[in-house]
Motif scaffolding. Sequence first.
Motif, PDB file in Angstrom:
ATOM      1  N   ALA A  72      26.889  38.426  33.259  1.00 35.20           N
ATOM      2  CA  ALA A  72      26.757  39.880  33.396  1.00 35.20           C
ATOM      3  C   ALA A  72      27.632  40.404  34.523  1.00 35.20           C
ATOM      4  O   ALA A  72      28.295  41.435  34.371  1.00 35.20           O
ATOM      5  CB  ALA A  72      25.296  40.254  33.637  1.00 35.20           C
ATOM      6  N   ASP A  73      27.637  39.701  35.638  1.00 33.55           N
ATOM      7  CA  ASP A  73      28.446  40.118  36.781  1.00 33.55           C
ATOM      8  C   ASP A  73      29.924  40.191  36.401  1.00 33.55           C
ATOM      9  O   ASP A  73      30.603  41.192  36.686  1.00 33.55           O
ATOM     10  CB  ASP A  73      28.235  39.155  37.949  1.00 33.55           C
ATOM     11  CG  ASP A  73      28.892  39.635  39.228  1.00 33.55           C
ATOM     12  OD1 ASP A  73      28.767  40.834  39.561  1.00 33.55           O
ATOM     13  OD2 ASP A  73      29.534  38.797  39.906  1.00 33.55           O
ATOM     14  N   ALA A  74      30.428  39.182  35.721  1.00 34.83           N
ATOM     15  CA  ALA A  74      31.832  39.173  35.306  1.00 34.83           C
ATOM     16  C   ALA A  74      32.104  40.300  34.308  1.00 34.83           C
ATOM     17  O   ALA A  74      33.112  41.010  34.423  1.00 34.83           O
ATOM     18  CB  ALA A  74      32.184  37.814  34.688  1.00 34.83           C
ATOM     19  N   LYS A  80      33.919  47.832  34.856  1.00 35.91           N
ATOM     20  CA  LYS A  80      33.560  48.842  35.859  1.00 35.91           C
ATOM     21  C   LYS A  80      32.214  49.511  35.546  1.00 35.91           C
ATOM     22  O   LYS A  80      32.060  50.725  35.606  1.00 35.91           O
ATOM     23  CB  LYS A  80      34.669  49.875  35.990  1.00 35.91           C
ATOM     24  CG  LYS A  80      35.975  49.278  36.477  1.00 35.91           C
ATOM     25  CD  LYS A  80      37.065  50.319  36.578  1.00 35.91           C
ATOM     26  CE  LYS A  80      38.345  49.782  37.150  1.00 35.91           C
ATOM     27  NZ  LYS A  80      39.011  48.729  36.467  1.00 35.91           N
ATOM     28  N   ILE A  81      31.220  48.672  35.216  1.00 37.42           N
ATOM     29  CA  ILE A  81      29.864  49.141  34.911  1.00 37.42           C
ATOM     30  C   ILE A  81      28.973  48.820  36.104  1.00 37.42           C
ATOM     31  O   ILE A  81      29.023  47.731  36.654  1.00 37.42           O
ATOM     32  CB  ILE A  81      29.326  48.451  33.641  1.00 37.42           C
ATOM     33  CG1 ILE A  81      30.196  48.799  32.445  1.00 37.42           C
ATOM     34  CG2 ILE A  81      27.875  48.833  33.390  1.00 37.42           C
ATOM     35  CD1 ILE A  81      29.862  48.016  31.192  1.00 37.42           C
TER      36      ILE A  81
END
Length: 105
Positions: A72-74, A80-81
Amino acid sequence: MSVKVKAYAKINLMLDIISTRKDGYHDLFMIMQSINLYDTVTISETKSKKITITCNIDDIPLDEKNIAYKAADAFFKANKIKNRGINIDRSCRRKCGRCGCSCCT
């Protein structure tokens, strides 16, 4: 807004190590089959400025050690969320050996 998906488990029918790469990982040949067992993963907006993970299994890591967190982080950074939470409703045991569970570490 939220998105809910089923993360289906799989079984490895065949797993063969082809070679060792320079980075220490292995190139693999695998034959896998999905099975009718899945985790339910929900991604939704949160008021937090960081990724938050909740899970119905107590011993699942809820921080950067969790593979769902890393993915999710990647994804969020690349797109750009911001302000997203992840809820994982487990259907299979952690590290059960029969599935590619969404939050096995």
